[in-house]
Structure formats: C-alpha cells, structure tokens
Design an enzyme around this catalytic site. Structure first.
Site: not given
Ligand code: FPP
Length: 253
Positions: A33, A50, A79, A144, A208
């Site tokens: 996050d 991202h 989801s 892994l 969670l």
């Molecule tokens: C949360 O940050 C992150 C996500 C919803 C997506 C996680 C994806 C990646 C780390 C990259 C792609 C994954 C792979 C496997 C290559 P947020 O956008 O909720 O952050 P915020 O809460 O600060 O807005």
C-alpha cells in the site's frame, strides 16, 4: 533479481542466519500500500507510483529468496480495486502485462514458481493467457513460490469454499457434520501452500482489507509506516528480524 545461492546449495543458516529453527517465516504475505501517496508526494501521476511499486516487488522477491522464505504472496489487485478510475485500472493492467513480460525470464533463471490466487479471469483472455503461460513455464521451480493475488477477495474465497462443500454435501459426498476447519481449508485457493506466518502492510494503514482473512488466523501482523515504493531488501530483512523476535504461542501459553 541477482543470482543468490539456492537453499540446496548449502549456505549455512540462510540469509538472516535464522533458517531452519522456525524463526524464518515460511510464508510471508504483503499488502503493498502507498503507491498513490508516494507519487503524490513527488507531484507525479499515480501510474508512476505503481511503476515504482513494481520495482519494489523485485526487491521483495530478491529478499525473500535470499532469506529462504518459501512463499511470498502479494496483493496486486483486490476485488475492491475495480472501484478505481478506468484509467488507473488500465495502468495497473498494463503494468502487470509489462512486468510479466520482463520478469518471466528472471523467474525462470532464479527458479521462482509463479502461482495465482483470485478471480483473475476478470482481466480478459489476453492477460489470462500470459498469466497462465507464466504459471505453466515456472511450475517446476522450487526455490521460492511467488503468489500474486489478482482480483482477490478473502470473503469471496471463503464463500466459494462454503459453496463447494455445500454442493458436495448435497451430492452425498460429504457428511455436513464432518465439515471442520480442515475441510474449509482444503477448499481455499491457498490449500497447498504452507501456513501464513507473517503478514506485512505498508503505508501506515492498519487493516487487512479483505486479504487472507482465514489464513491470517495465527499470522504475525506487521504494519509499517513506509510507503510501498520505498520498501527494499533492508526493509524485508528488518521485518524478518521483528518476526524472529516475536513469541508465537498459537493460543497456548
Ligand atoms: C496500493 O497503493 C497498491 C495497489 C492497489 C496496487 C499494487 C500494485 C503494484 C505494487 C504494482 C504492480 C504489481 C505487480 C505484481 C507487478 P495505492 O494506490 O492504494 O496507494 P495509496 O493508498 O497511497 O493511494
């Protein structure tokens, strides 16, 4: 990932010097996050956050392998993430496609097995085909296991397990009175993975978010203030040290 010695190549004690005595978690899961806030702090678009988050995944994978963790499960798309803008969903999907393309060779070279949990069919046939090809190509790897949770929701997973057991009961294959915790566990998508030992969430949020609710029953929980793109190999090693210092009692004394 750089090349690190494989477990079977016999480096005494493992990366953290703790392997083999239960102080290295076999299964670590991460709620990644804070990508959006990381980008915002730099005046960048969320997509840049991202992208930086995807780089952090490489660090986590490397650190997990170096420290002889057996399974790393990452929450890449929940989801609930469909509630985000169409633009952000398309950015995330494109990033996953790019990451898969770029990292498949690394996964093969580093002997990482890829697994998926979640209802990933929702991402469409093209990405599904790429994902399944990557799973197939890496299925024999043993160093892994990287489990990517895609369109995953824990409550939906548990409901699906209940439906399967109900169907078996209705067909007379299962006695309802015999349905216990193990029977439910056997229907979960994580059924053949080791129990979850450590669940990490970055970004300072303390919840969670529908991730591995059943599996987290006895996991150690670690909430870190750092944003996911700042998570590196040192952060992973530090998390393992915190885990090693915890006293796991599993409800006993
Ligand atoms: C949360 O940050 C992150 C996500 C919803 C997506 C996680 C994806 C990646 C780390 C990259 C792609 C994954 C792979 C496997 C290559 P947020 O956008 O909720 O952050 P915020 O809460 O600060 O807005």
């Amino acid at each position: 990932m750089t090349s690190a010695p494989a477990p079977e190549e016999g480096i005494a004690g493992g990366g953290a010097g703790l392997a083999g005595d239960g102080r290295v978690p076999r299964h670590v899961a991460i709620i990644m996050d804070g990508n959006g806030r990381w980008a915002q702090q730099r005046g960048l678009p969320r997509a840049a956050g991202h992208r930086a988050g995807a780089e952090a995944v490489r660090h986590a994978l490397q650190a997990a392998a170096d420290n002889r963790v057996e399974v790393l499960t990452i929450y890449a798309f929940s989801s609930e993430n469909w509630r985000r803008s169409a633009e952000e969903i398309s950015d995330l999907t494109a990033l996953m496609r790019f990451y898969l393309e770029r990292e498949l060779k690394t996964l093969e070279k580093e002997r990482v097995r890829l697994r998926l949990i979640g209802d990933y069919a929702a991402f469409g046939p093209e990405l599904v085909e790429r994902l399944e090809r990557a799973v197939e190509r890496t299925k024999g790897n043993t160093r892994l296991t990287l489990v990517i949770a895609l369109n995953y929701g824990s409550q939906a997973e548990i409901a699906a397990a209940a439906r399967k057991l109900a169907a078996k009961a209705a067909a007379g294959e299962v006695d309802p009175a015999s349905i216990d915790e193990q029977a439910i566990e056997n229907e979960l998508q994580t059924r053949d993975l080791p129990p979850l030992d450590l669940l990490i969430r970055t970004s300072g949020e303390v919840r969670l978010s529908n991730f591995l609710l059943w599996q987290a029953a006895y996991a150690e929980l670690l909430f870190l203030d750092m944003l996911w793109p700042d998570f590196d190999e040192q952060a992973f090693a530090d998390a393992l040290q915190v885990y090693a210092a915890r006293n796991r009692r599993f409800g006993g004394r």
